[in-house]
Design an enzyme around this catalytic site. Structure first.
Site, PDB file in Angstrom:
ATOM      1  N   THR A   1       4.245   2.029   2.367  1.00 10.79           N
ATOM      2  CA  THR A   1       5.536   2.261   1.722  1.00 10.79           C
ATOM      3  C   THR A   1       6.283   3.402   2.391  1.00 10.79           C
ATOM      4  O   THR A   1       7.454   3.262   2.789  1.00 10.79           O
ATOM      5  CB  THR A   1       5.324   2.577   0.226  1.00 10.79           C
TER       6      THR A   1
ATOM      7  N   GLY B   1       0.826  -1.198   0.000  1.00 17.14           N
ATOM      8  CA  GLY B   1       0.000   0.000   0.000  1.00 17.14           C
ATOM      9  C   GLY B   1       0.861   1.249   0.000  1.00 17.14           C
ATOM     10  O   GLY B   1       2.054   1.198   0.323  1.00 17.14           O
ATOM     11  N   CYS B   2       0.262   2.355  -0.362  1.00 14.69           N
ATOM     12  CA  CYS B   2       1.039   3.591  -0.499  1.00 14.69           C
ATOM     13  C   CYS B   2       1.494   4.134   0.855  1.00 14.69           C
ATOM     14  O   CYS B   2       2.658   4.490   1.031  1.00 14.69           O
ATOM     15  CB  CYS B   2       0.252   4.629  -1.282  1.00 14.69           C
ATOM     16  N   TYR B   3       0.574   4.221   1.818  1.00 15.82           N
ATOM     17  CA  TYR B   3       0.999   4.672   3.152  1.00 15.82           C
ATOM     18  C   TYR B   3       2.049   3.732   3.752  1.00 15.82           C
ATOM     19  O   TYR B   3       3.071   4.205   4.284  1.00 15.82           O
ATOM     20  CB  TYR B   3      -0.199   4.768   4.094  1.00 15.82           C
TER      21      TYR B   3
END
Lengths: 347, 347, 347, 347
Positions: B153, B149-151
């Site tokens: 990362t 997921g982006c967060y």
């Protein structure tokens, strides 16, 4: 492989040239020069270029710049001429400033304070002229090239096909264009502060006084083969990059509305960086962010008797640095699209 | 050369994967699939990709997707498992959804409505674990990879080095992260309308209920070699892209402030996509727009007894599509950085 | 009716004070003073105040300011003390600078270069203290008032009720706050240019070095009746105005999650400018633009053992100018809400 | 004191009317009506209006609306006529929709799908007509008023003085206007999502097809006393609110450039909500945010033979809700400026 030096590497245009050159398969980046920022690290000014962050900026001298295949000048207007005069003739010099764009010394004198430096081949390869030639015809192998201004890029590519084909009238062109604030460079002026820019649109240079006006007139006149008259109003938009130009001209007498589009289709059929959108889609600066493309669409307003052509470009890419790299490719005999992105960064 | 198909080609993540693949020297883009948008042209949905504008979207079926070397899944959470099960084992499947990220079925059950689909190798190559291994060790040659997921990362790359080195305490981590609105995908919800987003910051998923929470806990626990406790608050910021994560953890007992930085320096010295900034510079989402890099900086607040690590990523590039391409490179045995930009588009 | 003079009328805070005073039914606007801009017209600096556009800015002298019922000082930090000393004691002086906010000279010395000027009653009327008093108790009829900083306003109003009630622990508070760029004033710095701000979030003053840190600590300690420890990280957000503060503190031992909210409900039940939102709604800076309200919401994260309180204010209104007018109302014995808007300008 | 009901209270226009009425010294807010949102709380839709947050939305029926002195209709186009027909004649009905704006049924038929509902007095008080009258002459005591569109407000106030005075030519007017995205209302369309809007400008309704075109033509023709021809291009700008209209018309034959400005000066000398800026300053939408003023400036471009007039308004305030309240004041015989702000919220 070619080597490239950049004068003005700490500014917005210089940073964008570097971003493109980093992805260019034939380029080796050489000297990075600056004026006030000489001696500091590139990373202090261009935080988006980590692979060059530790490169130290050198002073902007002919000695440092010479010895490269290409020198990109990304300097304030008026600073290029003296420097270019001291660079060897076999170095390709690609100037992003205004110094060598105008052919008419009187037009120069009306808009600039400095003496007219001369005229270099005009770096807008796709520009079609009344005689059917294109500006690129003067650029192959050239060693001195004047990169166009950002507004003239959007406006000229929008209107030239119709003017060259005679379907629109050059005598009462009206252009209103919105630009992102990077167009003003990294100038420390209150009206460019984020707090004043965000949420705000405002005009400037109204009444034909913006310095890009004579360049637009020059290009549209070349396309029409006759003197163009242009009302040009630039506006500042709350976005970092991008120009949206809304360009209108009267439909030429006797031209049928349904035949108008053909001029654009034929002119740009083979151009890699000009996208005439399919009918029903409209350009957006968001879709060309970081791309070397101009997106175009047009409509005929029969009630008003005018053709409206809208063009979107990224002022820093297609409007400046992408054009500069495109010109360098032409100067060096490389395929025109080498290393230049057509995809934008969206949404 | 490898061939790639994309499921979810009309969404934001799919568009970003395509933008990156267009610049990838080893990739040939194959089938573009969509669900509701199947049958329409890609240009109707991804106006920033003119070179693919006329490609028609196909239905998302195993038949269409099979026969490529890599299949990228950019689908809503919960949609990947059934599809992946029908793809041949020798096709590399890179899933941008959450379905296969979590190892603990109970953690999955607390945050998702659907049954736990399983666990795939976790596609965050640079993630360092308590035992000194990195996540990339599981990715070389893998044919099933779960893209983070982006967060997670931003947060995991920010904190893992200190946790693995034992210089910060995993038991009371506090993270507040701001995300651009593309993180929500192309969802038609009133609070995502431009008029409501611009000029506004707001929190959401407060109190540990955001679905990225268990993934963050999983990664920080792996780094620490012990269970991490994390307070995670995401906020929505008025920008299209980008995550800025502010991550704090207590300084471990007995650790000297001046020795803290070393853990990050050593962990990331050889990582092409993690940039620990020189002291005095701070990350900005603006500098990583469109880039596959995470920018990091840290400070020790001795008065508060906490280390503060800030991380900036582009949620669509490093946070999703760039990681997916990075994983595909690992799956296929290509050099990790192949085709991935480190330069951002700025300003 | 009262008369008011403003020192610093050409800046952002001064402009906001004037905007509010124009709508104040009891106020007559008197002298408008500036430093470098003295002699020019207000319209050159505050284009949003057409009814005052032709007022000429006067030099900032005690002679010009005296003779008004209230003098608002909206000056750079460090400039208020000398000026205030020359104003008659019966003139109410409301200082928007930091000079008189801190009670502890040592805390001042650690964060500011200038000598500590002293301590004035602290202009945050709603601030609850451990002894059950509120800051407003010191403000009625006061003739010298120190207006709080913008970050401390959001953070202190967010956390004070829980600290005063003992439901949260003051010893490990973590705050991350995002501010619009007007918070930096009209400073001509490259990182505040629109082109660099839009689309970008970045931290600054990380590690406890921001000057609002000791003021936050002072307020939270007063609320808790014990020394607070705070990790405070400010970030710059791409919006003109607004602060979103995410404030977390550990749940005090033995406190039931479901009883936490009551402390905030009771503290703010009668406050006209503090809105504890109904459960399920979250604050947004967009909803308080131009309003004198702070919007609050909280959640208990039992997994992390922390309470998360989020607060949204307009840094220029509730965070500066609205608080100043609120304080002037208290100083003059007017009803507190006189002339202050609770409605925001949205969307 | 008068009582006011609002139909459409959960939309953007309805919310702005409420914001203004909250500050109106003569108004008592009565029924708040909605369609799909009836039954919910206003606070669910208008988070910026805390003092009305607990008011419950009622169904939009004549029974609920009747019994108030003024009814504001903020409904989708086409919905006003049936409702208005059922309201008593002595209730002042102020319609923010397009239904009753156009005098010419044929113009209506070309741009709208529904039958022409009729024509009400046109609610642009300051509009000067060729015969020297102003639109306000029809509004005093009127009980049915059609509030103008947002674009027509900016464009008509920009050009009418020059047309009425005969100094500019009505036969080839070109207008390009940029609008904030709230102009589209709270419509859930992909191109209005924040991620697609921010950083992007795009045209729409190009070629004379936008529904505000006939209203602009009607107003300019009334000002000129002759049929106007207008090319109108609207564009979408990355801001929540605001319209910047750039309006150009040919200088009438024989008119000296230096005499042009006088027409605007004389027309607007006594208007409280029209600000012709001093020479050297240009309008900005940022300066009129939340204000009921239009800011104007003009320039004569002698090379192009055109006058360029630029106008900035807040589309929701002066462009909709402020005009509605202004009209209500006229209908009720109150002083025109009652309760209307001239100050914008800036920066």
């Amino acid at each position: 492989m070619f080597t490239a030096a950049i004068a003005g590497a700490s500014g917005y245009a210089g940073g964008e040239i570097l971003r493109l050159l980093l992805a260019h398969p034939e380029c080796q980046i050489g000297a990075l020069c600056a004026s006030a920022n000489a001696g500091s690290l590139l990373g202090d000014h261009q935080p988006h270029l980590p692979s060059l962050a530790d490169r130290r900026l050198e002073p902007t001298t002919p000695q440092v710049l010479a010895g490269h295949d290409v020198v990109f000048l990304a300097l304030p207007h008026g600073a290029s001429a003296a420097l270019a005069a001291q660079l060897p003739q076999d170095v390709a010099v690609v100037d992003c400033g205004a110094d060598f764009r105008l052919a008419d010394p009187q037009a120069w004198a009306r808009f600039y304070d400095t003496p007219h430096a001369g005229t270099w081949p005009y770096g807008m390869p796709e520009l079609v002229r009344a005689d059917g030639t294109r500006a690129r015809d003067d650029l192959r192998g050239a060693t001195r090239i004047a990169v166009p201004g950002c507004y003239p890029t959007a406006v000229s590519l929008a209107l030239a096909p119709g003017l060259a084909a005679g379907v629109i009238d050059p005598t009462d062109v009206v252009v209103v264009a919105a630009s992102g604030t990077s167009g003003a460079g990294r100038s420390l002026k209150p009206h460019l502060l984020g707090a004043e820019v965000m949420g705000a649109m405002s005009p400037y240079g109204v009444g034909g006084v913006h310095r890009h006006t004579p360049e637009i007139v020059q290009n549209l006149s070349a396309a029409a083969g006759a003197g163009a008259t242009v009302s040009f109003t630039p506006t500042l938009a709350p976005m970092p990059r991008g120009i949206l130009a809304t360009c209108t001209a009267r439909l030429a007498p006797g031209v049928a509305a349904e035949s108008v589009r053909q001029a654009w289709e034929e002119t740009y059929a083979a151009e890699p960086f000009v996208h005439l959108l399919p009918q029903g889609r409209w350009p957006s600066t968001g879709a060309v962010l970081g791309s070397n493309c101009v997106a175009l669409q047009l409509a005929v307003d029969e009630s008003a008797g005018r053709v409206v052509v809208t063009a979107a470009v990224d002022n820093l890419t297609k409007g400046t640095a992408g054009a500069a790299v495109h010109c360098a490719n032409l100067a060096l005999g490389l395929p025109e699209p080498t290393g230049l992105p057509t995809a934008g960064v969206a949404p």
